[in-house]
Design an enzyme around this catalytic site. Structure first.
Site, PDB file in Angstrom:
ATOM      1  CG  ASN A   1      -1.601   1.384   1.409  1.00  0.00           C
ATOM      2  OD1 ASN A   1      -2.540   1.677   0.608  1.00  0.00           O
ATOM      3  ND2 ASN A   1      -1.295   2.004   2.401  1.00  0.00           N
TER       4      ASN A   1
ATOM      5  NE  ARG B   1     -11.284   1.105  -0.203  1.00  0.00           N
ATOM      6  CZ  ARG B   1     -12.487   0.762  -0.300  1.00  0.00           C
ATOM      7  NH1 ARG B   1     -13.481   1.486  -1.140  1.00  0.00           N
ATOM      8  NH2 ARG B   1     -12.868  -0.439  -0.080  1.00  0.00           N
TER       9      ARG B   1
ATOM     10  CG  ASP C   1      -1.821   5.768  -0.273  1.00  0.00           C
ATOM     11  OD1 ASP C   1      -1.768   4.876   0.717  1.00  0.00           O
ATOM     12  OD2 ASP C   1      -2.900   5.842  -0.991  1.00  0.00           O
TER      13      ASP C   1
ATOM     14  NE  ARG D   1      -1.346  -9.406   7.956  1.00  0.00           N
ATOM     15  CZ  ARG D   1      -0.848  -8.082   8.210  1.00  0.00           C
ATOM     16  NH1 ARG D   1       0.254  -7.348   7.806  1.00  0.00           N
ATOM     17  NH2 ARG D   1      -1.690  -7.403   9.180  1.00  0.00           N
TER      18      ARG D   1
ATOM     19  CG  ASP E   1       0.196  -4.154   6.246  1.00  0.00           C
ATOM     20  OD1 ASP E   1      -0.043  -4.536   7.188  1.00  0.00           O
ATOM     21  OD2 ASP E   1       0.647  -3.062   5.826  1.00  0.00           O
TER      22      ASP E   1
ATOM     23  CG  HIS F   1      -5.417   1.656   4.519  1.00  0.00           C
ATOM     24  ND1 HIS F   1      -6.086   2.857   5.051  1.00  0.00           N
ATOM     25  CD2 HIS F   1      -5.243   1.115   5.858  1.00  0.00           C
ATOM     26  CE1 HIS F   1      -6.155   2.952   6.315  1.00  0.00           C
ATOM     27  NE2 HIS F   1      -5.800   1.599   6.592  1.00  0.00           N
TER      28      HIS F   1
ATOM     29  CD  GLU G   1      -3.824  -5.181   8.721  1.00  0.00           C
ATOM     30  OE1 GLU G   1      -3.709  -4.863   9.948  1.00  0.00           O
ATOM     31  OE2 GLU G   1      -3.268  -4.620   7.788  1.00  0.00           O
TER      32      GLU G   1
ATOM     33  NE  ARG H   1      -2.354 -14.520  11.938  1.00  0.00           N
ATOM     34  CZ  ARG H   1      -2.701 -13.343  11.305  1.00  0.00           C
ATOM     35  NH1 ARG H   1      -2.477 -12.978  10.267  1.00  0.00           N
ATOM     36  NH2 ARG H   1      -3.402 -12.478  12.023  1.00  0.00           N
TER      37      ARG H   1
END
Length: 512
Positions: free
Chosen positions: A115, A173, A182, A210, A212, A216, A248, A352
């Site tokens: 991101n 976002r 970003d 995974r 992250d 966003h 996530e 997990r």
């Protein structure tokens, strides 16, 4: 031809929910901040022999190196480039770990940060884990390369450039998350560089990711990235296997962005699971374990086949992310083991297990002032190895919850009962509950302030079983409590509320 293409697309989409675990294994362990060399050894000496299916590793990319505060854990979440050198080790050590873990049937899932890059105040220089030059002010990351054209600076409409309201989906976002630069994932170039990085890891042999901070990023942008990913390495995985994706997305309700927007792309982290289970086990707000009868979708969670679940994770065990004071962690070992026992016995989601390190907590007005502290390290900031004590626990500040007997044995329990239905629920209307998994396993909890003394239908075959919580089966002997099941499947359970571990679990492989 159209039907063939549609079938191929559906296969690829569906495959991103498959963790590709070997030999009936069912659980992932997050070896948070471990060095690659230690993970390779752990796969061979402990994880494979005890039925763990995979390891989530910390971000392997080159990150910023911070000195104020000193080398915090979250510097790993501030990339400088996609070079594979981090404080966990070099690219060669990473490759060696992936190979060695795969060779013993333990998958590797990489925590990828796509991101953003580092914080806007990250400065200029070579203060990074590989020593690569960057300039966060411009911003300019020549090792990728990314320039100012590749960030969302012009799209964000807040005066600060940061997210100021989580009720505005465009801010969430298109603006900076706590000042992190970003990336503009609407650009084909940026999508291509991200996919190139992830494909390098896939070709190396990892089983999935995974991802992250997905809340966003726009779902359409993520879909575009995922569509460029390679199939998994056929040295260890079936031909055309697609990487397992779990994203996530922190969604406790009350915000316009929801986890359901991402479940069509891959699995999603179900943060409500962690928060609600903690509330119940802690008996907060009048909650009782008896209410767990319809645990899962009945509590408003996403569909089980879309959920990645956990008792705690590296964020919320420090008060970050979601869950607040309800989250149970290794700091409360007695109820933590119960919560882990419940999660690993219950069929909902992909599980997990967290494996942590200790830090010196300093609580002021309910807030830990030391929640930034990184892993056990030497004075130069390099991460210490994980030493294994004679009793198989870890030393030097490493907690290693996955090596606690009760948790390890429940990981095995989950493997044994895999595919068996949730069955034979019993409760006393309060905090004494029990349930089975078909005719393969049975678990009983006493979270009340008085003893449990009940005869219950386990549905297991008659015989004597070893309780895998108080001990374990070694040959034909049991090092803990024994449970006698009659020919009718009935068994008598006594659990004192003062027991160190006030729960009992038995399964067909623990029969003496």
């Amino acid at each position: 031809m159209k039907i063939f293409i549609l079938a191929l697309v559906l296969h690829m989409t569906r495959a991103q929910y498959d963790p590709h675990m070997k030999h009936g294994r069912t659980s992932i362990v997050h070896l948070f901040e471990w060095r690659w060399a230690d993970i390779a050894e752990e796969c061979e000496r402990y994880l494979a022999p005890n039925g763990f299916g995979g390891v989530q590793i910390s971000p392997p990319t080159e990150s910023i190196v911070l000195s104020n505060p000193w080398r915090p854990w979250w510097e790993r979440y501030q990339p400088i480039s996609y070079n594979l050198c981090s404080r966990s080790g070099s690219e060669q050590e990473l490759r060696d770990m992936v190979t060695r873990c795969n060779n013993v049937g333990v998958n590797i899932y990489v925590d990828v940060v796509i991101n953003h890059m580092c914080g806007a105040s990250g400065g200029e220089g070579k203060h990074s884990s590989c020593g690569t030059y960057f300039n966060a002010h411009k911003p300019d990351f020549p090792s990728v390369p990314y320039s100012s054209w590749d960030f969302n600076n012009d799209k964000c409409k807040t005066s600060s450039g940061n997210i100021e309201s989580y009720h505005d989906i465009f801010q969430v976002r298109d603006c900076r998350l706590v000042s992190l630069l970003d990336l503009n994932l609407q650009k084909d170039y940026v999508r291509g560089k991200v996919a190139e990085y992830m494909n390098t890891l896939i070709d190396m042999g990892v089983a999935g990711f995974r991802v992250d901070a997905c809340k966003h990023m726009w779902p359409g942008d993520l879909k575009a990235v995922y569509s460029q990913l390679h199939s998994l390495n056929t040295t260890w995985f079936h031909s055309n296997s697609q990487p397992f994706i779990y994203q996530e997305v922190i969604d406790l309700g009350g915000e316009p962005i929801t986890a359901s927007e991402y479940t069509g792309l891959g699995q999603v982290t179900e943060f409500k699971y962690s928060a609600k289970l903690g509330t119940v086990i802690r008996k907060m707000y009048g909650e009782k374990m008896a209410y767990l009868r319809n645990w899962g979708e009945g509590w408003g969670f996403m569909s089980s086949d879309k959920a990645l679940v956990f008792v705690d994770n590296h964020d919320n065990q420090r008060g970050h992310g979601a869950g607040g004071s309800s989250v149970i962690t290794f700091w409360d070992p007695r109820i933590y083991k119960m919560a882990m026992g419940f999660m690993l016995a219950h069929p909902y989601g992909v599980t997990r297990v967290m494996s942590s390190f200790r830090w010196d907590r300093h609580i002021v007005d309910g807030k830990d002032q030391n929640d930034w502290m990184g892993p056990p390290s030497y004075s130069n900031g390099s991460t210490k190895p994980v030493p294994i004590n004679p009793d198989t626990t870890c030393g030097d500040g490493w907690v290693c919850e996955h090596r606690w007997r009760q948790i390890r044995n429940m990981v095995i329990f989950r493997n044994v009962v895999n595919t068996q239905p949730f069955s034979h629920w019993w409760d006393n209307g309060s905090n004494q509950v029990a349930f089975g998994r078909g005719n393969h396993g049975f678990i009983v909890f006493n979270n009340d302030d008085w003893p449990l003394d009940m005869t219950l239908n386990t549905a297991l075959p008659g015989g004597t079983y070893c309780d895998i919580i108080s001990g374990q089966k070694e040959g034909n002997h049991c090092t803990g409590k024994q449970v006698t099941v009659g020919s009718d499947g009935q068994a008598h359970f006594r659990i004192n509320n003062m027991d160190e571990d006030p729960f009992i679990a038995i399964h067909v492989d623990s029969k003496l």
